[in-house]
Design a protein around this motif. Structure first.
Motif, PDB file in Angstrom:
ATOM      1  N   GLN B  23      -3.744  -5.339  11.608  1.00  0.00           N
ATOM      2  CA  GLN B  23      -4.853  -5.571  10.680  1.00  0.00           C
ATOM      3  C   GLN B  23      -4.685  -4.753   9.405  1.00  0.00           C
ATOM      4  N   LEU B  24      -4.191  -3.543   9.558  1.00  0.00           N
ATOM      5  CA  LEU B  24      -3.961  -2.700   8.375  1.00  0.00           C
ATOM      6  C   LEU B  24      -2.862  -3.296   7.504  1.00  0.00           C
ATOM      7  N   VAL B  25      -1.806  -3.775   8.138  1.00  0.00           N
ATOM      8  CA  VAL B  25      -0.711  -4.395   7.388  1.00  0.00           C
ATOM      9  C   VAL B  25      -1.239  -5.590   6.602  1.00  0.00           C
ATOM     10  N   GLU B  26      -2.046  -6.383   7.264  1.00  0.00           N
ATOM     11  CA  GLU B  26      -2.602  -7.572   6.620  1.00  0.00           C
ATOM     12  C   GLU B  26      -3.527  -7.183   5.475  1.00  0.00           C
ATOM     13  N   ARG B  27      -4.310  -6.150   5.710  1.00  0.00           N
ATOM     14  CA  ARG B  27      -5.287  -5.717   4.697  1.00  0.00           C
ATOM     15  C   ARG B  27      -4.601  -5.270   3.418  1.00  0.00           C
ATOM     16  N   TYR B  28      -3.475  -4.576   3.570  1.00  0.00           N
ATOM     17  CA  TYR B  28      -2.806  -4.026   2.401  1.00  0.00           C
ATOM     18  C   TYR B  28      -1.550  -4.788   2.015  1.00  0.00           C
ATOM     19  N   LYS B  29      -1.381  -5.957   2.615  1.00  0.00           N
ATOM     20  CA  LYS B  29      -0.183  -6.735   2.338  1.00  0.00           C
ATOM     21  C   LYS B  29      -0.106  -7.072   0.851  1.00  0.00           C
ATOM     22  N   ARG B  30      -1.165  -7.662   0.325  1.00  0.00           N
ATOM     23  CA  ARG B  30      -1.126  -8.108  -1.061  1.00  0.00           C
ATOM     24  C   ARG B  30      -1.109  -6.942  -2.062  1.00  0.00           C
ATOM     25  N   PRO B  31      -2.035  -5.983  -1.982  1.00  0.00           N
ATOM     26  CA  PRO B  31      -1.993  -4.911  -2.985  1.00  0.00           C
ATOM     27  C   PRO B  31      -0.707  -4.089  -2.918  1.00  0.00           C
ATOM     28  N   LEU B  32      -0.256  -3.772  -1.702  1.00  0.00           N
ATOM     29  CA  LEU B  32       0.932  -2.928  -1.604  1.00  0.00           C
ATOM     30  C   LEU B  32       2.183  -3.694  -2.017  1.00  0.00           C
ATOM     31  N   TYR B  33       2.334  -4.892  -1.478  1.00  0.00           N
ATOM     32  CA  TYR B  33       3.512  -5.688  -1.827  1.00  0.00           C
ATOM     33  C   TYR B  33       3.495  -6.038  -3.306  1.00  0.00           C
ATOM     34  N   GLY B  34       2.322  -6.346  -3.827  1.00  0.00           N
ATOM     35  CA  GLY B  34       2.200  -6.668  -5.249  1.00  0.00           C
ATOM     36  C   GLY B  34       2.644  -5.520  -6.124  1.00  0.00           C
ATOM     37  N   PHE B  35       2.219  -4.321  -5.745  1.00  0.00           N
ATOM     38  CA  PHE B  35       2.623  -3.137  -6.504  1.00  0.00           C
ATOM     39  C   PHE B  35       4.140  -2.992  -6.473  1.00  0.00           C
ATOM     40  N   ARG B  41      10.421  -6.177  -9.511  1.00  0.00           N
ATOM     41  CA  ARG B  41      10.641  -7.544 -10.009  1.00  0.00           C
ATOM     42  C   ARG B  41      11.780  -8.220  -9.263  1.00  0.00           C
ATOM     43  N   CYS B  42      11.933  -7.883  -7.990  1.00  0.00           N
ATOM     44  CA  CYS B  42      12.971  -8.502  -7.160  1.00  0.00           C
ATOM     45  C   CYS B  42      12.399  -8.674  -5.752  1.00  0.00           C
ATOM     46  N   LYS B  43      12.328  -9.930  -5.284  1.00  0.00           N
ATOM     47  CA  LYS B  43      11.666 -10.191  -3.999  1.00  0.00           C
ATOM     48  C   LYS B  43      12.365  -9.508  -2.836  1.00  0.00           C
ATOM     49  N   GLU B  44      13.702  -9.612  -2.811  1.00  0.00           N
ATOM     50  CA  GLU B  44      14.441  -9.020  -1.690  1.00  0.00           C
ATOM     51  C   GLU B  44      14.206  -7.520  -1.614  1.00  0.00           C
ATOM     52  N   GLU B  45      14.312  -6.887  -2.759  1.00  0.00           N
ATOM     53  CA  GLU B  45      14.141  -5.444  -2.788  1.00  0.00           C
ATOM     54  C   GLU B  45      12.696  -5.077  -2.429  1.00  0.00           C
ATOM     55  N   ALA B  46      11.763  -5.860  -2.934  1.00  0.00           N
ATOM     56  CA  ALA B  46      10.360  -5.579  -2.635  1.00  0.00           C
ATOM     57  C   ALA B  46      10.089  -5.688  -1.141  1.00  0.00           C
ATOM     58  N   GLU B  47      10.704  -6.665  -0.493  1.00  0.00           N
ATOM     59  CA  GLU B  47      10.506  -6.820   0.956  1.00  0.00           C
ATOM     60  C   GLU B  47      11.116  -5.647   1.715  1.00  0.00           C
ATOM     61  N   GLU B  48      12.285  -5.236   1.298  1.00  0.00           N
ATOM     62  CA  GLU B  48      12.932  -4.091   1.959  1.00  0.00           C
ATOM     63  C   GLU B  48      12.066  -2.842   1.827  1.00  0.00           C
ATOM     64  N   ILE B  49      11.569  -2.622   0.619  1.00  0.00           N
ATOM     65  CA  ILE B  49      10.767  -1.417   0.377  1.00  0.00           C
ATOM     66  C   ILE B  49       9.450  -1.515   1.132  1.00  0.00           C
ATOM     67  N   PHE B  50       8.837  -2.677   1.138  1.00  0.00           N
ATOM     68  CA  PHE B  50       7.591  -2.884   1.879  1.00  0.00           C
ATOM     69  C   PHE B  50       7.788  -2.543   3.359  1.00  0.00           C
ATOM     70  N   GLN B  51       8.874  -3.019   3.915  1.00  0.00           N
ATOM     71  CA  GLN B  51       9.187  -2.740   5.326  1.00  0.00           C
ATOM     72  C   GLN B  51       9.395  -1.248   5.539  1.00  0.00           C
ATOM     73  N   GLU B  52      10.138  -0.635   4.623  1.00  0.00           N
ATOM     74  CA  GLU B  52      10.440   0.792   4.758  1.00  0.00           C
ATOM     75  C   GLU B  52       9.173   1.640   4.668  1.00  0.00           C
ATOM     76  N   VAL B  53       8.258   1.216   3.801  1.00  0.00           N
ATOM     77  CA  VAL B  53       6.980   1.940   3.676  1.00  0.00           C
ATOM     78  C   VAL B  53       6.269   1.977   5.027  1.00  0.00           C
ATOM     79  N   TRP B  54       6.193   0.837   5.666  1.00  0.00           N
ATOM     80  CA  TRP B  54       5.490   0.772   6.947  1.00  0.00           C
ATOM     81  C   TRP B  54       6.253   1.485   8.063  1.00  0.00           C
TER      82      TRP B  54
END
Lengths: 213, 191
Positions: B23-35, B41-54
């Motif tokens: 639920q927390l991941v879902e709650r902050y999916k958009r604001p965190l991933y958006g940031f 400005r790169c989807k692949e890198e953003a996904e990697e970093i998003f995963q690493e954050v969690w």
């Protein structure tokens, strides 16, 4: 209020960080400053538009699944550590419960005949306290005796007995049942090696004869 | 039915309920991933970093004692983004393209893909993103933390290790520059 300060307060108000007093001051300023009202409208609109329109679809489901897996693994690992800690705590609690339970059990044991016939209530209470302290001294002796089996045998029994005597003496001083000048003869402590349970009563009566006059 | 707060969800997760963290991941999916996405400005890198954050958050969640979970996540994200930029600097590929078709050169220079292209031909999100991209790094960071990650200025100041006044000043500069760049479209955006 200067417009420069008002601009800062407008941003803080947008992030809900403004205290009520400052918010009231800002409202007063805005009511008379068209430039600051325009600044407020533009700032809040830009921020809300960016929030709405900046690209932020979210990561692929694969990424979310990996996060889910990591969370599950962390819980499983933490659960094992938690159970180990619980076992340790239960072991400590059991030992403590044995000591406390033994103390309570012995403290409620009837006193032998002839010992507590003194009409003075204070003397009876004192004799109970003496009994309690001797019980504690017994428990300490037993513990110390068991520890001695595992420790280095260089410490001789006399030193150990002296240490226990000193500890019991201190306990009696705390209870007001002995003076700091009392000699070892006045402090009756069961012999460490023998741990005689019957000596508890004889020791107590001996002390009574000296203290409860 | 009221949603659980972040603290409640964290407590539930610590008690073994994995769905609380979901639920927390879902709650902050958009604001965190958006940031993260608008910083890189790169989807692949953003996904990697998003995963690493969690991953880092999950690993250190037992020690988390603060009262602003999103601020904590954003700080982790920011640190990872900065680390990646510093680490990649020696091997930086200037011809690498970002998702909006610009090369890294253009991204670094802050130029539009087609200088002659009218702003109104782009969609709203792209216009804002391009305008944000042109901001100096600290101002861009403050603006994205506020607008995308919805952090307070107190949290932004903490993440950037500056005073609140500095964070506010950077935001004001960012807004004034964005206002100029988006001046012609401002009424459309506001509507």
């Amino acid at each position: 209020m200067e417009c420069e300060e008002a601009h800062c307060l407008i941003l803080l108000a947008d992030s809900s960080e403004l205290l009520p007093l400052k918010a009231a001051e800002l409202e007063t300023h805005l009511s008379s400053c068209a430039n600051c009202r325009l600044y407020r409208d533009i700032a809040t609109d830009l921020i809300s538009c960016a929030r709405k329109h900046l690209p932020a679809d979210g990561p692929d489901e694969v990424v979310l699944a990996r996060i889910r897996t990591a969370a599950q693994e962390q819980i499983s690992g933490a659960g094992l550590e938690f159970r180990h800690t619980i076992v340790q705590l239960l072991a400590y609690a059991a030992v403590l419960a044995l000591l406390v339970g033994g103390w309570f059990l012995l403290s409620t044991t009837k006193q032998p005949a002839g010992r507590d016939n003194h009409p003075d209530t204070a003397a009876s209470a004192k004799s109970e306290q003496i009994g309690h302290i001797n019980t504690i001294a017994n428990a300490l002796s037993e513990f110390s005796y068991n520890q001695e089996q595992e420790l280095n045998e260089q410490q001789n029994g006399a030193t150990k007995k002296q240490n226990i005597n000193e500890l019991a003496h201190q306990l009696l001083i705390l209870e007001g049942l002995a003076s700091e000048d009392a000699t070892d003869d006045e402090v009756i402590v069961p012999d460490v090696e023998l741990l005689p349970t019957d000596l508890r009563s004889s020791n107590t009566s001996g002390l009574l004869s000296k203290e409860c006059v | 039915m009221m949603e659980d707060t972040d603290s409640q969800l964290l407590r539930r997760y610590k008690r073994g309920q994995v769905d609380a963290l979901e639920q927390l991941v879902e709650r902050y999916k958009r604001p965190l991933y958006g940031f993260i996405y608008n910083m890189t400005r790169c989807k692949e890198e953003a996904e990697e970093i998003f995963q690493e954050v969690w991953f880092r958050a999950i690993k250190n969640i037992a020690m988390y004692k603060e009262d602003n979970f999103s601020g904590w996540l954003t700080r982790i994200a920011r640190n990872i983004v900065i680390d990646r930029i510093r680490r990649r600097k020696p091997d930086f590929n200037l011809d690498q393209e970002t998702d909006d078709g610009r090369s890294m050169v253009q991204t670094l220079a802050g130029r539009d893909p087609n200088p002659g292209m009218l702003v109104e031909d782009m969609d709203t999100g792209t216009r804002i993103a391009n305008a944000v991209e042109k901001l100096p790094a600290e101002q861009k960071e403050v603006f994205l933390m506020r607008a995308q990650a919805d952090l307070s200025f107190k949290e932004i100041a903490r993440a950037q290790k500056v005073s609140i006044n500095t964070a506010l000043a950077r935001m004001q500069y960012a807004l004034s520059k964005l206002r100029i760049v988006l001046k012609r479209d401002y009424e459309d955006l506001a509507n």
